[in-house]
Write a protein that holds these residues in place. Structure first.
Motif, PDB file in Angstrom:
ATOM      1  N   LEU A  80       0.829  -1.203   0.000  1.00  0.00           N
ATOM      2  CA  LEU A  80       0.000   0.000   0.000  1.00  0.00           C
ATOM      3  C   LEU A  80       0.861   1.249   0.000  1.00  0.00           C
ATOM      4  O   LEU A  80       0.562   2.239  -0.676  1.00  0.00           O
ATOM      5  CB  LEU A  80      -0.927  -0.003   1.216  1.00  0.00           C
ATOM      6  N   ARG A  81       1.954   1.227   0.772  1.00  0.00           N
ATOM      7  CA  ARG A  81       2.843   2.385   0.822  1.00  0.00           C
ATOM      8  C   ARG A  81       3.539   2.618  -0.512  1.00  0.00           C
ATOM      9  O   ARG A  81       3.973   3.734  -0.801  1.00  0.00           O
ATOM     10  CB  ARG A  81       3.885   2.201   1.934  1.00  0.00           C
ATOM     11  N   LEU A  83       2.113   2.352  -3.447  1.00  0.00           N
ATOM     12  CA  LEU A  83       1.197   2.872  -4.459  1.00  0.00           C
ATOM     13  C   LEU A  83       1.462   4.347  -4.714  1.00  0.00           C
ATOM     14  O   LEU A  83       1.734   5.117  -3.792  1.00  0.00           O
ATOM     15  CB  LEU A  83      -0.257   2.688  -4.015  1.00  0.00           C
ATOM     16  N   GLN A  87      -2.465   5.904  -8.601  1.00  0.00           N
ATOM     17  CA  GLN A  87      -3.000   4.578  -8.323  1.00  0.00           C
ATOM     18  C   GLN A  87      -4.000   4.608  -7.170  1.00  0.00           C
ATOM     19  O   GLN A  87      -5.035   3.945  -7.218  1.00  0.00           O
ATOM     20  CB  GLN A  87      -1.862   3.603  -8.015  1.00  0.00           C
ATOM     21  N   TRP A  88      -3.703   5.399  -6.143  1.00  0.00           N
ATOM     22  CA  TRP A  88      -4.653   5.557  -5.034  1.00  0.00           C
ATOM     23  C   TRP A  88      -5.964   6.150  -5.542  1.00  0.00           C
ATOM     24  O   TRP A  88      -7.049   5.669  -5.206  1.00  0.00           O
ATOM     25  CB  TRP A  88      -4.058   6.459  -3.949  1.00  0.00           C
ATOM     26  N   ARG A  89      -5.850   7.198  -6.346  1.00  0.00           N
ATOM     27  CA  ARG A  89      -7.069   7.850  -6.837  1.00  0.00           C
ATOM     28  C   ARG A  89      -7.848   6.934  -7.786  1.00  0.00           C
ATOM     29  O   ARG A  89      -9.081   6.868  -7.723  1.00  0.00           O
ATOM     30  CB  ARG A  89      -6.703   9.162  -7.542  1.00  0.00           C
ATOM     31  N   GLY A  92      -9.531   4.278  -5.776  1.00  0.00           N
ATOM     32  CA  GLY A  92     -10.630   4.877  -5.027  1.00  0.00           C
ATOM     33  C   GLY A  92     -11.860   5.084  -5.896  1.00  0.00           C
ATOM     34  O   GLY A  92     -13.005   4.843  -5.454  1.00  0.00           O
ATOM     35  N   SER A 201      -3.306  -4.730  -3.051  1.00  0.00           N
ATOM     36  CA  SER A 201      -3.433  -3.309  -2.732  1.00  0.00           C
ATOM     37  C   SER A 201      -4.649  -2.703  -3.420  1.00  0.00           C
ATOM     38  O   SER A 201      -5.386  -1.910  -2.830  1.00  0.00           O
ATOM     39  CB  SER A 201      -2.169  -2.556  -3.159  1.00  0.00           C
ATOM     40  N   VAL A 205      -7.781  -0.899  -1.350  1.00  0.00           N
ATOM     41  CA  VAL A 205      -8.197   0.489  -1.544  1.00  0.00           C
ATOM     42  C   VAL A 205      -9.645   0.551  -2.021  1.00  0.00           C
ATOM     43  O   VAL A 205     -10.428   1.391  -1.566  1.00  0.00           O
ATOM     44  CB  VAL A 205      -7.262   1.206  -2.531  1.00  0.00           C
ATOM     45  N   SER A 209     -12.629   2.306   0.091  1.00  0.00           N
ATOM     46  CA  SER A 209     -13.456   3.357  -0.481  1.00  0.00           C
ATOM     47  C   SER A 209     -14.932   2.999  -0.381  1.00  0.00           C
ATOM     48  O   SER A 209     -15.777   3.841  -0.042  1.00  0.00           O
ATOM     49  CB  SER A 209     -13.063   3.580  -1.947  1.00  0.00           C
TER      50      SER A 209
END
Length: 350
Positions: A80-81, A83, A87-89, A92, A201, A205, A209
């Motif tokens: 996760l760290r 990403l 990629q997070w967005r 999400g 991951s 996420v 979300s």
């Protein structure tokens, strides 16, 4: 290394003399866990109806995914760290679609019969190959469409035992869920922002979300009981049903789909998952005392014949690719290019 091609000058090893596992056999082996997912999903209607009411939909969804989300976070904290922001967005945004899927499905199951829910959601197996063909810009073989149609006819006959009711709001919600699942697969295939993200991951996420959406909705006055109130009313059977939905219908199904679709194709996986109504009927007969009658038995046979036919068509479609590149290994030939085929990696189960 054992997986490296042997040099022509080197002596043949026992492993090189052994017959390689054919791609078609790999496909058949991948079918077994996918069928198990179909059986688990077939049980999800009884489980969902056992723990959910119209007043506890969002509360149950919060509890269902909050049970497994901490485990995923702990297991994949290093990934996760790693990403990136995009990629997070991207994950999400996919989670918002996922939240819509689960809301539509859960409200749909509550507000319609399990018979109608099983029939309507099974249309996903038709939407999936159609969507895949649009993404790949290819035409589906007539035999594949016929196999899918035969399976859908079987589903219709399978549900005749309980009879049909006039279309209700719940029926429309289940239809929306089938469409939303197809949209999610397409989004997974087309979203450049999530390419390169590992499946664990991506799943974490997305579920995080979705849980955030459920928690916000549960906090809105008038949307039903809070998660804490719903949990306080649960007995041992309710908790077992919730854990079944969380662990088997979500995590187990996700990992199996991720594993299988990379060895076969989304269309083939979709057809196998189309046997879900057969399993639902079998569990209904065994646990709920349902009696489908002869139309249901004929329908079950048609679903199995249709899925078997569809698998053979999918295998034949891959033969030209293997013929053009005979040097590929079975594992390579059984995978489809990510750009050409919607990938369900990172897509949680039902």
């Amino acid at each position: 290394m054992p997986d490296s091609p042997a040099s022509p000058a080197s002596p043949a090893s026992p492993a090189s003399l052994a017959s390689p596992v054919s791609p078609s056999r790999l496909g058949r082996l991948a079918d077994v866990p996918v069928l198990l997912v179909a059986a688990v999903w077939g049980s999800s209607y009884l489980a969902a109806k056992g723990v959910t009411t119209a007043d506890t939909v969002t509360a149950v969804l919060v509890l269902r995914f909050a049970v497994v989300l901490p485990v995923l976070v702990v297991a994949g904290r290093r990934r996760l760290r790693a990403l990136s922001g995009p990629q997070w967005r991207g994950a999400g945004m996919l989670g918002l679609i996922l939240a819509a899927i689960f809301l539509l499905e859960t409200y749909g199951v509550v507000h319609t019969s399990a018979t109608n829910a099983g029939l309507i959601i099974s249309l996903t197996m038709v939407f999936t190959p159609i969507a895949e063909s649009r993404v790949r810009r290819v035409r589906l073989p007539g035999a594949f469409l016929a196999a899918a149609g035969l399976s859908v006819l079987g589903v219709a006959l399978l549900t005749q035992g309980a009879g049909f009711t006039a279309p209700s709001g719940g029926d429309l919600l289940m239809l929306g869920a089938a469409v939303a699942r197809t949209v999610h697969v397409l989004a997974m295939a087309r979203a450049d922002s999530v390419r390169g993200a590992d499946a664990l991951s991506l799943t974490t996420v997305q579920l995080g979300s979705a849980v955030a959406v459920f928690a916000v909705l549960a906090a809105v006055p008038g949307t039903g009981a809070s998660p804490w109130a719903a949990a306080a009313d649960f007995d041992g059977g309710d908790w077992l049903g919730l854990l079944h939905l969380s662990v088997f219908c979500t995590l187990f199904a996700f990992f199996v789909q991720m594993w299988a679709v990379r060895r076969t194709s989304p269309s083939r996986v979709g057809l196998l998952l189309g046997t879900e109504p057969v399993w639902a009927a079998a569990l209904g007969i065994a646990l709920a005392g349902d009696r489908p009658g002869w139309p249901g038995l004929v329908g079950a046979v048609l679903v199995l014949v249709g899925t078997g036919w569809g698998r053979s068509v999918a295998d034949r479609r891959r033969e030209p690719d293997r013929a053009r590149d005979p040097e590929q290994s079975p594992a390579q030939t059984s995978r489809t290019p990510r750009r050409q085929t919607p990938d369900t990696s990172g897509t949680p189960g039902r």
